[in-house]
Design an enzyme around this catalytic site. Structure first.
Site, PDB file in Angstrom:
ATOM      1  N   HIS A 136      16.787  52.525  23.711  1.00  0.00           N
ATOM      2  CA  HIS A 136      15.352  52.381  23.510  1.00  0.00           C
ATOM      3  C   HIS A 136      15.052  51.704  22.162  1.00  0.00           C
ATOM      4  CE1 HIS A 136      11.502  54.230  21.952  1.00  0.00           C
ATOM      5  NE2 HIS A 136      11.080  53.683  23.064  1.00  0.00           N
ATOM      6  N   GLU A 147      15.631  48.080  22.444  1.00  0.00           N
ATOM      7  CA  GLU A 147      14.507  47.422  23.136  1.00  0.00           C
ATOM      8  C   GLU A 147      13.403  47.076  22.130  1.00  0.00           C
ATOM      9  OE1 GLU A 147      10.559  48.786  24.581  1.00  0.00           O
ATOM     10  OE2 GLU A 147      11.986  50.034  25.690  1.00  0.00           O
ATOM     11  N   HIS A 148      13.046  48.031  21.290  1.00  0.00           N
ATOM     12  CA  HIS A 148      12.018  47.758  20.281  1.00  0.00           C
ATOM     13  C   HIS A 148      12.414  46.604  19.377  1.00  0.00           C
ATOM     14  CE1 HIS A 148       8.901  51.089  19.956  1.00  0.00           C
ATOM     15  NE2 HIS A 148       9.516  51.313  21.101  1.00  0.00           N
ATOM     16  N   GLU A 177       6.699  57.948  17.982  1.00  0.00           N
ATOM     17  CA  GLU A 177       6.692  57.893  19.447  1.00  0.00           C
ATOM     18  C   GLU A 177       7.353  59.158  20.016  1.00  0.00           C
ATOM     19  OE1 GLU A 177       7.993  54.079  20.945  1.00  0.00           O
ATOM     20  OE2 GLU A 177       8.212  54.890  22.970  1.00  0.00           O
TER      21      GLU A 177
END
Lengths: 427, 425
Positions: free
Chosen positions: A69, A72-73, A144
């Site tokens: 993840h 991805e950012h 997040e």
């Protein structure tokens, strides 16, 4: 040389092209004549569960939880600026997501497709991580993670997964923890990128009023041939049994929520099995089902009641979820009903309605370019074929479904997760 | 794709959009009645009771099984406002006949089902059934609670209530909780009779047929009814008499600022298109003035957007703001409006708004529901346009026309939902 296959569906009148691109990438193009919207998605078979792996038989690398993840950012940051800013100029809506078993980058537009398509192919193929930019993201992703901690839907699901899986990483939060992401370095990000973002491990799916030439003229010029490697992911042995059968958490919710998960033996689920289990879930949770009526009559569910098949590398389960004033009673009723259904078999008319519901849903999905492109990616990673999967639903028989029912949904191997507000204790 | 309009009978129309692209079809009806304090609640409740069961399928399960056997078809009800009219919508949708496994004629069955729920609901002795009415009352009250919890929607609703307190538009779309709770099964029956006799029925069909069969089913259904349909009308207020600011305090984390303007121009006036574009430039897109200047550059709010109620001639700016920034945000928003009035609009801003508008027009008609809404929402407009026609008109709007539209803006009401400052929600 590109190898192009045309796949047609007599049943739906649609077709798509599967292109084995010379770069190693598999590309799907699903033409939607006269549609204004276009959708492209570029995905890799790499998600949060792939946290231990090796390349070409080398050493096993164990990476921090949440790194897929995180990666991805970081992909959106390019040496020459932010990819979102580039998209803003073309007017495309861009996004990305990381799930348990894949990471995908996508955009939709009605205009200037090729410009946006170039942006997509470019930034996903060119990683750029520095100590400084990697550091900067920790605060943002930390927030997040905390946001997910505040989400009751998220908590109720992960509490269930933690109580279903002993060691499989599917029980871990996709974004990791504040502690685990603190260990992420540019070197680790490059290790993951170089392993999983190999074009042979990726897929590109495009849907819209476009031709093979529209796609290939750009793909041919931008994608460089990629050497094929052997990628192995490792998971610790996972027992058949769940960890425990109940977990609860207090939460500020107006109505308690529950997830009831049935753990299955993980295996590669065939396309036919997928059709059969979809029909079984419809028999159990569609508003037209007997069980839905029983639960509704007893005021144990509301319209949020639903079910899903949850499967990926090394995990396989079925989840019933919803809001309920009395989740334990709802779970009891579901389990009793399943026991009876296994003993007596599904009634032919119930099967017929469920088969049509599942079939109708699959064909209706072909209206939307978003849904088509996303499904093509998911199907590719599962080695399913898009159109024959629809045929499998249509061709399903009551006997197939009843015998499948005998193999799944062990009422002695499930776990109930509940979140409830202060005053809603079932007692 | 264009629309073919048919008149079924007095105050009943059917618009057909024949589109072979889709795997599904949809038949939707907007039933319009004048908004009123007395009837908003009962009409809304009626709409939800109608889609839950009917004489032929007397409970939720039998109805759901019928829909299931039609390949998981849908039957839905919803309530909204169109100008000063209350709009009850009921729709059926399902797989197109071409794609059924056993060649079932779903579209005809669904048309008949829609007529069943409209014309033959489950009633007895001039009343609906207690159980059905009570169940939908509970659902509707839950919906109102949920809307109260959504503070953005709530603040918007409060602004309209205050700004339009002497207009029909100020009435909430589903009435109040007290009104809903007080309704009886006989009230709902009377509302149903009133609906059939007096509402304006606007049917819209999207699918792969010419709509002939649907038209004939509808003609038969309305044949026996002696109708006196209502006029479709909306009052537009052109001058602000009572400019004011209202503040409510509440335990919320983030304050809400809502600013209502009269645009002195509304559909079906020709100039209203320039007003639409002006509103988009101000706060309707990610490249708008409010988004870029007030949100991004000055970081004064979490969201800041403007919307134009084109039938009513009202523009509303909504934003979510930290309490200490309320004054600054208000000033910044009003300054942006003044700026437009003074002619400060760049070609880039105009082009970006036109691009966003045309992109959204073309995107909308790629779904069955989008296509259906696109056409049915134009019922009270001057003309019914295809996306291409609408795009052409939008692209032809000039900078002068946009500034002229901005100059007509009059500040009417400011509503602030102010956080008491506590940590809890």
């Amino acid at each position: 040389m590109n190898n192009i296959t045309e796949v047609k569906s007599a049943r739906t009148g649609d077709k798509y092209y599967k292109i084995e691109h010379f770069s190693g990438l598999t590309i799907y193009l699903y033409p939607k004549p006269d549609y204004n919207s276009k959708y492209a998605i570029f995905g890799t078979r790499y998600g949060s569960v792939n946290n231990a792996f090796r390349l070409d038989g080398g050493d096993v690398i164990r990476v921090p939880d949440g790194i897929a993840h995180y990666l991805e950012h970081k992909m959106f940051e390019c040496e020459d600026g932010d990819a979102f800013v580039k998209y803003a100029k073309t007017g495309a809506n861009a996004n990305a997501y990381t799930s348990f078993d894949k990471t995908c980058y996508l955009f939709s537009c009605t205009d200037r497709f090729d410009e946006s398509f170039r942006i997509l192919l470019d930034f996903v193929s060119r990683p750029y991580f520095t100590e400084q930019t990697v550091q900067k993201e920790q605060g943002i992703i930390g927030q997040e993670i905390r946001m997910y901690d505040d989400s009751p839907d998220w908590r109720v699901m992960f509490n269930m997964l933690e109580n279903m899986y002993h060691s499989h990483p599917v029980k871990l939060d996709i974004a990791g923890t504040v502690e685990s992401i603190a260990k992420i370095t540019p070197e680790l990000l490059y290790d993951c990128y170089n392993t999983f973002y190999n074009l042979n491990n990726m897929v590109l799916a495009v849907a819209g009023d476009l031709s093979v030439d529209d796609i290939l003229k750009t793909a041919d010029s931008m994608l460089k041939p990629c050497e094929k490697h052997e990628i192995e992911s490792f998971f610790e042995d996972e027992p058949y049994e769940v960890v425990s059968d109940y977990v609860e958490q207090k939460f500020p919710v107006s109505m308690p929520m529950f997830n009831l998960g049935f753990k299955e033996r993980a295996h590669e689920v065939s396309q036919k099995e997928m059709a059969e289990t979809s029909i079984i879930l419809s028999v159990l949770s569609s508003p037209s089902s007997q069980l839905y009526k029983m639960l509704d009559d007893a005021s144990l569910i509301n319209q949020s009641f639903t079910s899903e098949c949850f499967t990926g590398p090394g995990y396989y389960s079925f989840i019933f979820s919803g809001e309920s004033r009395a989740p334990k009673k709802a779970a009891e009723m579901i389990k009793n009903y399943i026991t009876d259904l296994k003993a007596n078999g599904i009634k032919p008319e119930d099967f017929e309605i469920a088969r049509k519901e599942v079939y109708g849903d699959a064909v209706s999905g072909l209206n939307s370019v978003d849904n088509i492109a996303n499904s093509l990616v998911g199907f590719h990673f599962n080695n399913y074929e898009f159109f024959s999967a629809i045929d499998d639903i249509a061709d399903c028989t009551l006997d197939d479904v009843n015998s499948r029912l005998g193999e799944i949904l062990d009422v002695n191997n499930c776990t109930l997760s509940v979140v409830f507000g202060e005053e809603d204790c079932e007692g | 794709m264009s629309i073919i309009q048919r008149e079924i009978c007095d105050g009943v129309t059917l618009g057909t959009i024949r589109d072979s692209r889709f795997k599904t079809m949809k038949l939707s009806v907007n039933m319009l009645l004048p908004l009123s304090e007395e009837t908003a609640a009962v009409n809304a409740l009626l709409c939800y009771v109608l889609v839950r069961s009917c004489e032929k399928y007397p409970d939720f399960t039998t109805l759901s099984r019928k829909l299931g056997s039609l390949y998981g078809a849908e039957l839905n009800g919803s309530v909204s406002k169109m100008g000063d009219m209350q709009c009850l919508n009921i729709s059926v949708g399902g797989l197109d006949d071409r794609y059924t496994i056993d060649k079932e004629q779903i579209s005809e069955e669904l048309t008949r089902l829609l007529c069943e729920v409209l014309f033959r609901p489950k009633v007895k002795d001039g009343a609906f059934y207690e159980l059905d009415v009570e169940q939908e009352k509970r659902q509707l009250l839950d919906t109102i609670d949920a809307e109260f919890n959504d503070k953005r929607a709530y603040a918007n609703q409060r602004l309209i209530e205050i700004m339009c307190e002497n207009e029909l538009y100020g009435v909430g779309r589903v009435g109040t909780k007290e009104q809903i709770s007080a309704l009886t099964t006989k009230d709902v029956y009377k509302a149903w009779q009133n609906l059939l006799l007096n509402a304006y029925f606007d049917f819209t069909y999207v699918g792969n047929s010419d709509g002939e069969q649907i038209a004939s089913v509808l003609e038969n259904s309305f044949k026996e009814i002696k109708r006196t349909p209502v006029e479709l009308s909306t009052d537009v207020v052109y001058t602000v008499f009572n400019q004011r600011e209202v503040v409510d305090e509440m335990d919320v984390a983030q304050s809400k600022l809502e600013i209502g303007f009269r645009t002195a121009c509304a559909e079906p006036e020709k100039e209203s298109l320039a007003t639409r574009l002006m509103c988009l430039i101000l706060g309707g897109t990610a490249s708008s003035k409010l988004f870029n200047n007030v949100r991004e550059k000055k970081s004064l709010c979490y969201y800041c957007a403007s919307r134009f109620a084109r039938l009513k001639g009202i523009m509303i700016v909504e934003s979510g703001v930290e309490t200490e920034n309320l004054e600054a945000a208000k000033e910044a928003i009003l300054a942006e409006v003044e700026d437009m009035k003074n002619g400060n609009v760049t070609d880039f801003e105009i082009e970006a708004a036109k691009l966003a508008a045309t992109n959204s027009f073309y995107g909308i008609i790629d779904t069955v529901s989008g296509t259906c809404n696109w056409y049915s929402s134009q019922l009270m407009d001057a003309t019914v346009d295809t996306p291409e026609q609408a795009a052409q008109k939008v692209n032809a709007v000039t900078k002068d026309e946009i500034i002229a539209a901005a100059k007509k803006l009059q500040l009417d009401t400011i509503y602030i939902l102010k956080s008491k400052g506590g940590e809890d929600e």
